[in-house]
Design an enzyme around this catalytic site. Sequence first.
Site, short mmCIF file in Angstrom:
data_model
loop_
_atom_site.label_atom_id
_atom_site.label_comp_id
_atom_site.label_asym_id
_atom_site.label_seq_id
_atom_site.Cartn_x
_atom_site.Cartn_y
_atom_site.Cartn_z
N LYS A 172 0.80 -1.22 0.00
CA LYS A 172 0.00 0.00 0.00
C LYS A 172 0.83 1.27 0.00
O LYS A 172 0.35 2.34 -0.40
CB LYS A 172 -0.95 0.00 1.20
CG LYS A 172 -2.04 -1.05 1.11
CD LYS A 172 -3.03 -0.94 2.25
CE LYS A 172 -4.15 -1.96 2.11
NZ LYS A 172 -5.15 -1.85 3.21
N LYS A 191 -9.62 -10.93 -6.84
CA LYS A 191 -10.68 -10.97 -5.85
C LYS A 191 -11.63 -9.79 -5.99
O LYS A 191 -11.20 -8.67 -6.27
CB LYS A 191 -10.05 -10.97 -4.45
CG LYS A 191 -10.98 -11.28 -3.30
CD LYS A 191 -10.19 -11.37 -2.01
CE LYS A 191 -11.09 -11.65 -0.82
NZ LYS A 191 -10.29 -11.72 0.44
N LYS A 222 -13.76 -3.77 -3.04
CA LYS A 222 -14.32 -2.42 -3.08
C LYS A 222 -13.35 -1.44 -3.71
O LYS A 222 -13.77 -0.45 -4.31
CB LYS A 222 -14.66 -1.97 -1.65
CG LYS A 222 -15.82 -2.71 -1.03
CD LYS A 222 -15.98 -2.40 0.44
CE LYS A 222 -15.01 -3.14 1.31
NZ LYS A 222 -15.34 -3.10 2.74
#
Length: 334
Positions: free
Chosen positions: A113, A195, A198
């Site tokens: 991230k 996957k 969101k």
Amino acid sequence: MTRVFSGMQPSGDPHLGNLLGAWVNWVRMQQDRDCVYCVVDLHAITSPAEHEPDRLRERTVELATGMLAVGVDPERSILFVQSHVHEHAECTWLLNCVSGFGELRKMPQFREKSTGQGESVSIGLFDYPVLQAADILLYHTDEVPVGEDQRHHIELARDLGQRFNHRFGEVFTLPKAVHPPAGARVMDLQDPTVKMSKSASSEKGIVYVLDEPKRIEKKIKSAVTDSADDIRHDRVDKPGVSNLLEIFAAVTDRPVDELAAEYDGHGYGTFKTAVADAVIERLRPVQERYAQLASDPGEVARLLAVGADRARAISTPTLERAKQAMGLLPPGSA
């Protein structure tokens, strides 16, 4: 009873992956475990670029309402909002003082991230795993149901708890990661190699729990499959069909192979219609319950307040023992 802790970030609208991958197991575990479930809103503010205060408040309520709608029972489980229990933040600081810079820097999710953010990466993102460890350790958690991508975080929580206990005395229960067998791994409808997420999925690739039936039908009928028309489960050669079969199996509680045999030879059109109908039917009672709960936000707020009180009844004594063990002076003492 075995105590379970699990949490979810209010970082987007709940989707089919949340329901089939996590919430189904959350509801099932209430039957024979002491469950603590949390809307982890403090985790949701670790990336400044994604943090919108008004939207965060809305999503926190929406996620809690969704958890109640799918069957998290506030009578059998503790359901609360993380920031409503200040012990989480305070315990994080105590654990920071037994954490190593090097071990946090090596956490896979931080590396992933923080890539490209340079010096602007927040300390909150770096410290995220320690806050997660505090979430878990405060409740003397025995088991944490997680996917493989979260295994390192649970190992860190265990390491920090063990390190604290060794240095200051037995305070924390050491948790272990568990991987519930029934949780479906729902993939993106437009890219079935990744996957459903969101943050990563396109609007066409993600089915939201509150999507209208027509929208669900359209998304599933436009799901990527392949040029052949045989229906079989093969994650390598037929990832799109396999994803739809797994979704179909999860929402109907039927074996994948049985569904494949039943629909093979009938073409993708018939197959996708059946999948869409099954998903719509599975979501119908959830949507009805959600609408009922959303019409009375005061009741949702009350349930969350009760949950926070119950959470504090466990977390406050744990934190006090940890502070005492570390030598911190209690208020009013001299």
